[in-house]
Design a protein around this motif. Structure first.
Motif, PDB file in Angstrom:
ATOM      1  N   CYS A  96       0.881  -1.178   0.000  1.00  0.00           N
ATOM      2  CA  CYS A  96       0.000   0.000   0.000  1.00  0.00           C
ATOM      3  C   CYS A  96       0.920   1.230   0.000  1.00  0.00           C
ATOM      4  CB  CYS A  96      -0.885  -0.046   1.248  1.00  0.00           C
ATOM      5  SG  CYS A  96      -1.957   1.373   1.406  1.00  0.00           S
TER       6      CYS A  96
ATOM      7  N   LYS B  20       0.229   9.251  -0.036  1.00  0.00           N
ATOM      8  CA  LYS B  20      -0.978   8.490   0.270  1.00  0.00           C
ATOM      9  C   LYS B  20      -2.161   9.388   0.608  1.00  0.00           C
ATOM     10  CE  LYS B  20      -1.328   4.808   0.320  1.00  0.00           C
ATOM     11  NZ  LYS B  20      -1.630   3.965  -0.875  1.00  0.00           N
TER      12      LYS B  20
ATOM     13  N   HIS C 241      -8.635  -3.026  -2.297  1.00  0.00           N
ATOM     14  CA  HIS C 241      -9.466  -1.927  -1.793  1.00  0.00           C
ATOM     15  C   HIS C 241     -10.951  -2.247  -1.945  1.00  0.00           C
ATOM     16  CE1 HIS C 241      -5.533  -0.010  -2.240  1.00  0.00           C
ATOM     17  NE2 HIS C 241      -5.907   0.657  -1.170  1.00  0.00           N
TER      18      HIS C 241
ATOM     19  N   GLU D 248      -2.461  -5.442  -3.147  1.00  0.00           N
ATOM     20  CA  GLU D 248      -1.525  -4.980  -2.118  1.00  0.00           C
ATOM     21  C   GLU D 248      -0.874  -6.182  -1.423  1.00  0.00           C
ATOM     22  OE1 GLU D 248      -3.125  -0.506  -1.275  1.00  0.00           O
ATOM     23  OE2 GLU D 248      -3.460  -1.981   0.308  1.00  0.00           O
TER      24      GLU D 248
ATOM     25  N   ASP E 192      -3.245  -0.133   5.559  1.00  0.00           N
ATOM     26  CA  ASP E 192      -4.102  -1.182   4.983  1.00  0.00           C
ATOM     27  C   ASP E 192      -3.628  -2.614   5.280  1.00  0.00           C
ATOM     28  OD1 ASP E 192      -5.844   0.717   4.056  1.00  0.00           O
ATOM     29  OD2 ASP E 192      -5.223   0.604   1.959  1.00  0.00           O
TER      30      ASP E 192
ATOM     31  N   GLN F 124      -5.899  -5.838   4.539  1.00  0.00           N
ATOM     32  CA  GLN F 124      -6.121  -6.353   3.183  1.00  0.00           C
ATOM     33  C   GLN F 124      -4.831  -6.822   2.512  1.00  0.00           C
ATOM     34  OE1 GLN F 124      -7.893  -2.635   2.038  1.00  0.00           O
ATOM     35  NE2 GLN F 124      -6.284  -2.125   0.589  1.00  0.00           N
TER      36      GLN F 124
HETATM   37 MN    MN Z   1      -4.059   0.810   0.272  1.00  0.00          MN
END
Ligand code: MN
Ligand code: PEP
Length: 369
Positions: A107, A136, A277, A303, A314, A317
């Motif tokens: 990420c 980001k 995402h 990711e 993140d 995920q």
């Molecule tokens: Mn991300």
């Protein structure tokens, strides 16, 4: 195109207009209303002269309807080539029927060692493009917002060492200018799909663009965002379905897979899917990746982290490189299966019906044990 027919034409004469169009290879449909009879032309007649239609008996007026996204809507496939540091050797084609691309990486870039190890491992796991966030967009201003310029330099080094082309997100003009010297593709994130000045800027930057669907964007809004890029001069655009916001809170977003074949047929542009995402849950990444490829996606963006639970952003995920390897292999298998369904190779039976070879019957004995 619309043809308005002369007033008072009887039904047979109206139908003969449609027949005349068919004879010149144009598909059309009649529509009667109390005040007017019109013919809708379905075929693409943009390159044909107006008089060809106005001279048909019974036609009173020809109206050309220009689509709201003339550059975006297209019947032709428009694959995108990405060049890594060793042009030729590391060229990646996205779309146009090429094997699905796997774009993978963290990420956020967390440091040089992290990205170098990860780049090497995602490459072994089948990724052909490296992703990594330098700038980001974070919902909370207190969250880690990327290493910025330092991350760009790390990505460039990972690119040099692995030969992988690199994509990173940009959020403002200053970042566009900087990133162009370091990466092969610029990403516009979901939160910025509606940032029209950024779209113009990125579209004119001379790099391929990965445009993610806005968090609540309709397909038409997405198409208009693409139009901004194309109008600014970019002809290398990849679209990314990354889930949309719905009433369902168990997943981060809701992955709209119908967008994949729909966008592909409307635009001819490559469409990839970001299951990370879209779901926000690592155990859903593999099944949704499989589904994405089965829906016709030209690739995946995922990711990945060497120690997923320790990802600075993140983490829920993130998957590890081994899991990515399974997903890459699934993607190839599903892609090959789809190819053989769509273009089956001739069987012995087919060859025999053409009379070219004698029929060979193979009997399989049941195994005895
Ligand atoms: Mn991300
Ligand atoms: C990302 O890909 O890093 C990202 C922030 O995704 P999205 O814009 O889809 O939220």
């Amino acid at each position: 195109m619309l043809l308005v027919l002369e007033q008072g034409l009887d039904e047979t004469k109206c139908k003969s207009v449609v027949d005349a169009l068919r004879q010149i290879g144009v598909e059309a449909e009649l529509s009667f209303s109390s005040s007017k009879t019109v013919v809708f032309i379905h075929s693409d007649v943009r390159s044909q002269p107006t008089h060809k239609f106005s001279q048909i008996e019974g036609v009173a007026r020809v109206i050309r309807i220009s689509p709201t996204c003339p550059l975006t809507l297209s019947d032709s496939e428009r694959p995108v080539d990405l060049y890594g540091p060793n042009r030729g050797e590391s060229t990646v084609t996205i779309g146009g029927g090429a094997a699905p691309v796997v774009i993978a990486g963290p990420c956020s870039v967390e440091g040089l060692d992290q990205i170098l190890e990860l780049a090497r491992r995602v490459k072994v796991a089948g990724a052909t493009v490296l992703r990594g966030g330098a700038f980001k967009p974070r919902t909370s201003p207190y969250d880690f917002s990327g290493l910025g310029d330092e991350a760009l330099a790390c990505l460039k080094e990972a690119r040099r060492l692995t030969g992988l082309p690199v994509v990173t997100e940009v959020m403002c003009s200053e970042q566009v200018e900087k990133a162009c010297d370091f990466v092969d593709m610029l990403q516009i994130g979901a939160r910025n799909m509606y940032n029209y000045d950024l779209l113009k800027e990125v579209g004119a930057a001379g790099k391929p663009v990965l445009l993610k669907r806005g968090i609540s964007a309709t397909i038409d809004e997405f198409l208009h965002a693409v139009e901004y890029l194309l109008l600014a001069g970019c002809n290398q655009v990849v679209l990314c379905e990354r889930g949309i916001r719905t009433y369902e809170p168990r997943t981060r977003n809701t992955l709209d897979l119908s967008a994949v074949p729909l966008l592909k047929s409307l635009t001819g542009l490559p469409v990839i899917v970001d299951p990370s995402h879209a779901t926000g849950k690592r155990n859903l990444i593999r099944p949704m990746s499989r589904a994405a490829i089965a829906s016709g996606a030209d690739g995946l963006m995922i990711e990945v982290h060497c120690t997923p639970d320790k990802s600075i952003s993140d983490a829920e995920q993130a998957i590890n490189p081994n899991e990515l390897g399974q997903i890459s292999s699934d993607a190839t298998t599903i892609y090959e299966a789809l190819k053989s369904i769509d273009h089956p190779s001739p069987t012995d039976d087919d060859r025999n019906t053409s009379g070219s070879r004698p029929r060979l019957v193979v009997a399989c004995a049941s195994p005895s044990n």
